[in-house]
Design a protein around this motif. Structure first.
Motif, PDB file in Angstrom:
ATOM      1  N   ASP A  80       0.828  -1.212   0.000  1.00 49.50           N
ATOM      2  CA  ASP A  80       0.000   0.000   0.000  1.00 49.50           C
ATOM      3  C   ASP A  80       0.858   1.257   0.000  1.00 49.50           C
ATOM      4  OD1 ASP A  80      -2.340  -1.444  -0.005  1.00 49.50           O
ATOM      5  OD2 ASP A  80      -2.554  -1.408   2.180  1.00 49.50           O
ATOM      6  N   GLU A  81       1.931   1.217   0.753  1.00 49.57           N
ATOM      7  CA  GLU A  81       2.810   2.386   0.865  1.00 49.57           C
ATOM      8  C   GLU A  81       3.736   2.506  -0.340  1.00 49.57           C
ATOM      9  OE1 GLU A  81       2.630   4.609   3.449  1.00 49.57           O
ATOM     10  OE2 GLU A  81       0.866   3.389   3.906  1.00 49.57           O
ATOM     11  N   ARG A  82       3.795   1.431  -1.151  1.00 50.64           N
ATOM     12  CA  ARG A  82       4.735   1.376  -2.280  1.00 50.64           C
ATOM     13  C   ARG A  82       6.124   1.796  -1.826  1.00 50.64           C
ATOM     14  NH1 ARG A  82       3.198  -2.263  -4.923  1.00 50.64           N
ATOM     15  NH2 ARG A  82       1.135  -2.164  -5.799  1.00 50.64           N
ATOM     16  N   GLU A  83       6.528   1.174  -0.746  1.00 49.87           N
ATOM     17  CA  GLU A  83       7.830   1.466  -0.162  1.00 49.87           C
ATOM     18  C   GLU A  83       8.925   1.251  -1.195  1.00 49.87           C
ATOM     19  OE1 GLU A  83       8.627   2.476   2.851  1.00 49.87           O
ATOM     20  OE2 GLU A  83       6.744   2.280   3.935  1.00 49.87           O
ATOM     21  N   ARG A  84       9.964   2.045  -1.109  1.00 49.68           N
ATOM     22  CA  ARG A  84      11.079   1.890  -2.043  1.00 49.68           C
ATOM     23  C   ARG A  84      12.109   0.894  -1.517  1.00 49.68           C
ATOM     24  NH1 ARG A  84       8.354   2.447  -5.350  1.00 49.68           N
ATOM     25  NH2 ARG A  84       7.534   4.380  -6.196  1.00 49.68           N
ATOM     26  N   THR A  85      11.877   0.386  -0.336  1.00 50.10           N
ATOM     27  CA  THR A  85      12.793  -0.608   0.210  1.00 50.10           C
ATOM     28  C   THR A  85      12.572  -1.929  -0.520  1.00 50.10           C
ATOM     29  OG1 THR A  85      11.150  -1.209   1.842  1.00 50.10           O
ATOM     30  CG2 THR A  85      12.802   0.411   2.516  1.00 50.10           C
ATOM     31  N   SER A  86      13.455  -2.889  -0.293  1.00 48.55           N
ATOM     32  CA  SER A  86      13.242  -4.199  -0.893  1.00 48.55           C
ATOM     33  C   SER A  86      12.867  -5.179   0.212  1.00 48.55           C
ATOM     34  CB  SER A  86      14.506  -4.670  -1.608  1.00 48.55           C
ATOM     35  OG  SER A  86      15.517  -4.923  -0.674  1.00 48.55           O
ATOM     36  N   ALA A  87      12.002  -6.105  -0.149  1.00 50.56           N
ATOM     37  CA  ALA A  87      11.618  -7.183   0.771  1.00 50.56           C
ATOM     38  C   ALA A  87      11.857  -8.480   0.038  1.00 50.56           C
ATOM     39  CB  ALA A  87      10.148  -7.061   1.157  1.00 50.56           C
ATOM     40  N   GLN A  88      12.423  -9.449   0.734  1.00 48.53           N
ATOM     41  CA  GLN A  88      12.597 -10.743   0.087  1.00 48.53           C
ATOM     42  C   GLN A  88      12.450 -11.862   1.091  1.00 48.53           C
ATOM     43  OE1 GLN A  88      16.397 -12.446  -0.940  1.00 48.53           O
ATOM     44  NE2 GLN A  88      17.431 -10.556  -0.420  1.00 48.53           N
ATOM     45  N   ALA A  89      11.924 -12.965   0.588  1.00 46.21           N
ATOM     46  CA  ALA A  89      11.827 -14.176   1.395  1.00 46.21           C
ATOM     47  C   ALA A  89      12.568 -15.282   0.663  1.00 46.21           C
ATOM     48  CB  ALA A  89      10.380 -14.574   1.601  1.00 46.21           C
ATOM     49  N   THR A  90      13.232 -16.132   1.437  1.00 45.47           N
ATOM     50  CA  THR A  90      13.823 -17.348   0.895  1.00 45.47           C
ATOM     51  C   THR A  90      13.111 -18.519   1.557  1.00 45.47           C
ATOM     52  OG1 THR A  90      15.955 -16.236   0.731  1.00 45.47           O
ATOM     53  CG2 THR A  90      15.958 -18.639   0.533  1.00 45.47           C
ATOM     54  N   VAL A  91      12.566 -19.393   0.715  1.00 39.67           N
ATOM     55  CA  VAL A  91      11.897 -20.595   1.201  1.00 39.67           C
ATOM     56  C   VAL A  91      12.849 -21.746   0.901  1.00 39.67           C
ATOM     57  CG1 VAL A  91       9.871 -22.088   0.918  1.00 39.67           C
ATOM     58  CG2 VAL A  91       9.641 -19.584   0.663  1.00 39.67           C
ATOM     59  N   PHE A  92      13.189 -22.524   1.910  1.00 45.77           N
ATOM     60  CA  PHE A  92      14.177 -23.593   1.738  1.00 45.77           C
ATOM     61  C   PHE A  92      13.506 -24.939   1.524  1.00 45.77           C
ATOM     62  CE2 PHE A  92      16.331 -20.250   4.058  1.00 45.77           C
ATOM     63  CZ  PHE A  92      17.561 -20.191   3.431  1.00 45.77           C
ATOM     64  N   LEU A  93      13.796 -25.549   0.352  1.00 44.46           N
ATOM     65  CA  LEU A  93      13.401 -26.933   0.096  1.00 44.46           C
ATOM     66  C   LEU A  93      14.700 -27.711   0.231  1.00 44.46           C
ATOM     67  CD1 LEU A  93      11.411 -26.378  -3.266  1.00 44.46           C
ATOM     68  CD2 LEU A  93      10.654 -25.865  -0.940  1.00 44.46           C
ATOM     69  N   GLU A  94      15.111 -27.981   1.480  1.00 50.08           N
ATOM     70  CA  GLU A  94      16.458 -28.455   1.791  1.00 50.08           C
ATOM     71  C   GLU A  94      17.452 -27.447   1.200  1.00 50.08           C
ATOM     72  OE1 GLU A  94      17.052 -32.666   1.718  1.00 50.08           O
ATOM     73  OE2 GLU A  94      15.034 -32.997   2.482  1.00 50.08           O
ATOM     74  N   GLN A  95      18.367 -27.872   0.273  1.00 51.69           N
ATOM     75  CA  GLN A  95      19.379 -26.889  -0.195  1.00 51.69           C
ATOM     76  C   GLN A  95      18.861 -26.000  -1.329  1.00 51.69           C
ATOM     77  OE1 GLN A  95      19.288 -29.864  -1.431  1.00 51.69           O
ATOM     78  NE2 GLN A  95      19.864 -29.737  -3.575  1.00 51.69           N
ATOM     79  N   ILE A  96      17.669 -26.267  -1.823  1.00 53.04           N
ATOM     80  CA  ILE A  96      17.109 -25.435  -2.905  1.00 53.04           C
ATOM     81  C   ILE A  96      16.513 -24.176  -2.275  1.00 53.04           C
ATOM     82  CG2 ILE A  96      15.435 -25.300  -4.795  1.00 53.04           C
ATOM     83  CD1 ILE A  96      15.425 -28.469  -4.668  1.00 53.04           C
ATOM     84  N   GLN A  97      16.982 -23.018  -2.764  1.00 51.53           N
ATOM     85  CA  GLN A  97      16.482 -21.751  -2.230  1.00 51.53           C
ATOM     86  C   GLN A  97      15.490 -21.145  -3.218  1.00 51.53           C
ATOM     87  OE1 GLN A  97      19.450 -19.077  -0.680  1.00 51.53           O
ATOM     88  NE2 GLN A  97      20.869 -20.754  -0.280  1.00 51.53           N
ATOM     89  N   VAL A  98      14.244 -21.051  -2.783  1.00 53.12           N
ATOM     90  CA  VAL A  98      13.194 -20.431  -3.584  1.00 53.12           C
ATOM     91  C   VAL A  98      13.090 -18.989  -3.099  1.00 53.12           C
ATOM     92  CG1 VAL A  98      10.743 -20.487  -4.205  1.00 53.12           C
ATOM     93  CG2 VAL A  98      11.976 -22.642  -3.782  1.00 53.12           C
TER      94      VAL A  98
END
Length: 168
Positions: A80-98
């Motif tokens: 909503d704020e259209r923040e200029r920061t970055s957000a990221q998530a890493t989901v781990f499928l064992e060693q595979i990083q999504v």
């Protein structure tokens, strides 16, 4: 004449997968769910928070200590704020990083690095994730080459149905 046994559609031959879907071309692979709502995003966040190890980082917010859950309310506010920061998530499928960067609330996009898929077991682990997402959202999930004008679609997942596109 040498007879090659027919591969069942859901059991692709690892050598073929290595040469096509996971070829080492320096590019990532994209996972998309098109035309999603914020409710779909909330469902995805609940799924990964519950079923997978997660690292969630927002620039200027929790860089020092990544959270082990994605905060859906925070992300909604951030969109909503259209923040200029970055957000990221890493989901781990064992060693595979999504990886997920929350670019738009209308399309769910994840990235994977093909070099992390090193066996048929890894491929199947990724397919299980795509099936879980498709079932949770009730939508098609596609695995494509990295963003280009007209990306090659490698796999389409609808619920438990995994369909491999004809690959060159």
């Amino acid at each position: 004449m040498h007879h090659v046994p027919h591969q069942p559609a859901n059991k692709m031959d690892w050598e073929h997968l290595q040469k096509t879907v996971y070829r080492r071309d320096g590019a990532l692979r994209d996972i998309y769910v098109r035309q999603v709502s914020r409710a779909d995003w909330a469902t995805w966040m609940a799924l990964v928070n519950r079923d997978y190890p997660v690292h969630w980082v927002v620039e200027g917010y929790n860089e020092e200590t990544p959270a082990s859950r994605i905060d859906a309310d925070f992300i909604a506010h951030w969109w909503d704020e259209r923040e200029r920061t970055s957000a990221q998530a890493t989901v781990f499928l064992e060693q595979i990083q999504v990886k997920c960067y929350f670019f738009a609330d209308t399309e769910l996009e994840n990235d994977i690095c093909p070099t992390e898929i090193q066996s048929l077991e890894d491929h199947e682990r990724l397919m299980q994730y795509l099936v879980a997402v498709s079932l949770a959202l009730g939508k098609e999930v596609i695995l494509t080459e990295e963003t280009v004008e007209d990306p090659q679609v490698f796999v389409r997942v609808n619920g438990r149905n995994i369909h491999y596109e004809e690959l060159p």
